[in-house]
Design a protein around this motif. Structure first.
Motif, PDB file in Angstrom:
ATOM      1  N   PRO B 142       0.631  -1.177  -0.111  1.00  0.00           N
ATOM      2  CA  PRO B 142      -0.087  -0.027   0.198  1.00  0.00           C
ATOM      3  C   PRO B 142       0.941   1.345  -0.099  1.00  0.00           C
ATOM      4  N   SER B 145      -1.629   4.865  -1.125  1.00  0.00           N
ATOM      5  CA  SER B 145      -2.469   4.947  -0.157  1.00  0.00           C
ATOM      6  C   SER B 145      -1.836   5.825   1.112  1.00  0.00           C
ATOM      7  N   THR B 146      -0.617   5.057   1.390  1.00  0.00           N
ATOM      8  CA  THR B 146       0.251   5.459   2.448  1.00  0.00           C
ATOM      9  C   THR B 146       0.788   7.078   2.108  1.00  0.00           C
ATOM     10  N   ASP B 149      -2.108   9.286   2.849  1.00  0.00           N
ATOM     11  CA  ASP B 149      -2.490   9.613   4.316  1.00  0.00           C
ATOM     12  C   ASP B 149      -1.532  10.155   4.846  1.00  0.00           C
ATOM     13  N   LEU B 150      -0.300  10.044   4.474  1.00  0.00           N
ATOM     14  CA  LEU B 150       0.734  10.954   5.301  1.00  0.00           C
ATOM     15  C   LEU B 150       0.420  12.418   4.657  1.00  0.00           C
ATOM     16  N   HIS B 154       3.994  16.078   3.002  1.00  0.00           N
ATOM     17  CA  HIS B 154       4.921  15.627   3.884  1.00  0.00           C
ATOM     18  C   HIS B 154       5.964  14.396   3.613  1.00  0.00           C
ATOM     19  N   ASP B 290       8.937  14.284   6.429  1.00  0.00           N
ATOM     20  CA  ASP B 290       9.358  15.455   7.023  1.00  0.00           C
ATOM     21  C   ASP B 290       9.324  15.138   8.698  1.00  0.00           C
ATOM     22  N   HIS B 291       8.243  14.625   9.232  1.00  0.00           N
ATOM     23  CA  HIS B 291       8.236  14.409  10.654  1.00  0.00           C
ATOM     24  C   HIS B 291       8.038  13.115  11.174  1.00  0.00           C
ATOM     25  N   ALA B 292       7.917  11.798  10.276  1.00  0.00           N
ATOM     26  CA  ALA B 292       7.812  10.871  10.726  1.00  0.00           C
ATOM     27  C   ALA B 292       9.021   9.970  10.330  1.00  0.00           C
ATOM     28  N   GLY B 293      10.167  10.414  10.230  1.00  0.00           N
ATOM     29  CA  GLY B 293      11.274   9.764   9.602  1.00  0.00           C
ATOM     30  C   GLY B 293      11.221   8.667   8.484  1.00  0.00           C
ATOM     31  N   GLN B 294      11.755   7.639   8.374  1.00  0.00           N
ATOM     32  CA  GLN B 294      11.637   7.005   7.259  1.00  0.00           C
ATOM     33  C   GLN B 294      10.948   5.677   7.377  1.00  0.00           C
ATOM     34  N   LEU B 295       9.644   5.457   6.515  1.00  0.00           N
ATOM     35  CA  LEU B 295       8.886   4.418   6.597  1.00  0.00           C
ATOM     36  C   LEU B 295       9.210   3.259   5.461  1.00  0.00           C
ATOM     37  N   ASN B 296       9.312   2.111   5.885  1.00  0.00           N
ATOM     38  CA  ASN B 296       9.765   1.012   4.780  1.00  0.00           C
ATOM     39  C   ASN B 296       8.541   0.249   4.616  1.00  0.00           C
ATOM     40  N   LEU B 297       8.182   0.000   3.441  1.00  0.00           N
ATOM     41  CA  LEU B 297       6.980  -0.904   3.166  1.00  0.00           C
ATOM     42  C   LEU B 297       7.559  -2.019   2.212  1.00  0.00           C
TER      43      LEU B 297
END
Lengths: 319, 319
Positions: B142, B145-146, B149-150, B154, B290-297
């Motif tokens: 996803p 959609s992620t 949502d972010l 951002h 910018d505010h949530a760091g790195q997301l890995n999917l």
């Protein structure tokens, strides 16, 4: 584009403070902000900088009564008071007040959805307001919304590393070959572990997150609380166990698992190069699905701005 | 609960077929199904088993004209014909027909959003229908959609391994120490690579996905097409390069990167234990926020049921 919402933020810790600080950046205004002893309310939007400065310098956000924030004219109540167990007060009563006024609630507080999920859903059913709680599981990682998008009925299990403090300690024990007590002291010095680390190292925090995931997966068919979870923490993991694991290409992680049948949290052997072997304070969740295979989601599982980002993502998903 | 929708599915390859097969499991009905030469339409819902059996045995789904499917009384058009470049027809004209009828469109076909993003958004602006396209990037993962949502503003960059065929080949070259041509032949035998693998191994497929992500990140401020991408494939990566990388604890992956400034795809050195070093046909995307760091999917980036799951997730997100 997301509609602009008026937020009432209850709780002035790292998460509540970051929500107040970042709200404008996400297109929302803050009309009320409360800590446990004071509040500031302004229908035109509070001066967030002043409120945050006062909190930092004087220890309270304003001159009002905390109850004023709950009575303010907001669209969304952001509940960011500390998680409490059992009856989950005061978080639960804040949520009830908002839903009875047909307002939305976004939770950073795990208590209401971990300990009183059925009550929350009952109140929501009778309200025009909706309840969202992405921030309660895995900080910045979009876990609840991904399960929602997949539809809970298509997710068979959620498994993951959901407590950054415990993971930091296990990572350091493995990397440095030192014992639990020494690493705990280091983690406390760094601010990664609290003075009383029980909630994290005994597995309670990870278990609450798994309880919430089990409730989401069950879609109201069955209610889970912390009492339903089998929980073992990391305080009895000896350094020698990590050494033995490493000789075999493995390591130990505090892994939580949630299904529609129950919740288990405990130290588990995982391959060193496996997705579950995240290091430091990172979190990861693996979702097992019926048609889409396994999805892995990882990122920062805690922190003020990170968790606030999940809260504000939830606000954006509200109608 | 998701509202039940009536779907018209255009395209009867692995993805279109899986959408037809799984629709009921997600609470939706299929009122029309077309391949390039035939269609079956029934306002009460087609017999999906019969249509899929006919496709398998006779090579066509029914006795109707493909245009009948576009004229059917559906809520959502699922566009799953093969991706085409340039004017993106026939996918783009199917999308236009649906939007002009105020119907929603869910794309599995990358063409319209990679090559004509501004046109798609213009048509959507004048329509009651919405366009969603999660399935065009990273299969079951996803990603779109992620980002949504972010909020795209951002997310500063998206980076990842987005082509399973190229990744399978690089993984096998590294693991077995054999050259590109030999692994390609093996991948073709296994059905992981097509008879003409150009689209995958030259980086075009990964670049199209990055173009789509750059368009999402840019929110209409700038339009990207394949022409804007700097693309290098894996056909010139020698086995010796992988050996040298391995001696240094690294490996080579075909990495794509999308920002608001542009798109780059090419072979990159990555640490062997890095999140980007997924093996086999898995895909991964890293979102920098910018505010949530790195997301890995990460998850399965291709496959009929996996991609259909993303399509049906999109259907569930429509009002």
């Amino acid at each position: 584009m997301t509609d602009s919402k008026r937020l009432a933020v209850v709780g002035a810790g790292a998460v509540g403070g970051s929500v107040v600080e970042l709200a404008a950046d996400y297109g929302h205004s803050v009309v009320a902000f409360a800590d446990s002893s004071s509040a500031v309310v302004d229908d035109d939007g509070i001066d967030t900088g002043t409120a945050l400065d006062r909190k930092a310098s004087e220890g309270h956000v304003g001159d009002g009564d905390p109850q004023d924030a709950l009575a303010a004219d907001y669209d969304v109540l952001v509940e960011a008071t500390p998680t409490t167990l059992g009856d989950a007060h005061p978080g639960f009563s804040h949520l009830r007040t908002a839903l009875e006024r047909d307002r939305h609630v976004v939770l950073a507080n795990k208590g209401p959805v971990a300990e009183r999920y059925a009550d929350v859903r009952d109140l929501e059913r009778d309200s025009q307001g909706r309840v969202r709680f992405e921030a309660t599981v895995g900080g910045a990682i979009p876990i609840v919304s991904t399960v929602e998008d997949l539809s809970p009925s298509h997710v068979t299990a959620a498994r993951g590393v959901l407590n950054g403090t415990a993971n930091f300690i296990l990572s350091r024990m493995a990397a440095e070959g030192i014992d639990y007590e020494h690493v705990l002291a280091e983690a406390q010095d760094l601010g990664v572990a609290e003075a009383d680390p029980t909630f994290d190292v005994e597995g309670t925090d990870a278990a609450l997150k798994c309880v919430i995931l089990a409730n989401v997966l069950s879609e109201g068919e069955r209610e889970f609380t912390l009492e339903d979870a089998e929980v073992e923490g990391i305080t009895n993991v000896p350094g020698s166990a990590l050494e033995l694991a490493a000789e075999d290409g493995r390591t130990i992680r505090l892994v939580g698992e949630a299904t529609r049948d129950g919740i288990r949290v405990g130290p588990r052997l995982v391959p060193q190069n496996a997705a579950l072997a995240v290091t430091g304070t990172r979190n990861i969740v693996q979702l097992e699905t019926d048609h889409a295979g396994q999805l892995n989601l990882s990122g920062r599982g805690a922190g003020g701005p990170e968790t606030a980002s999940a809260v504000l993502g939830d606000v954006g998903r509200l109608e």
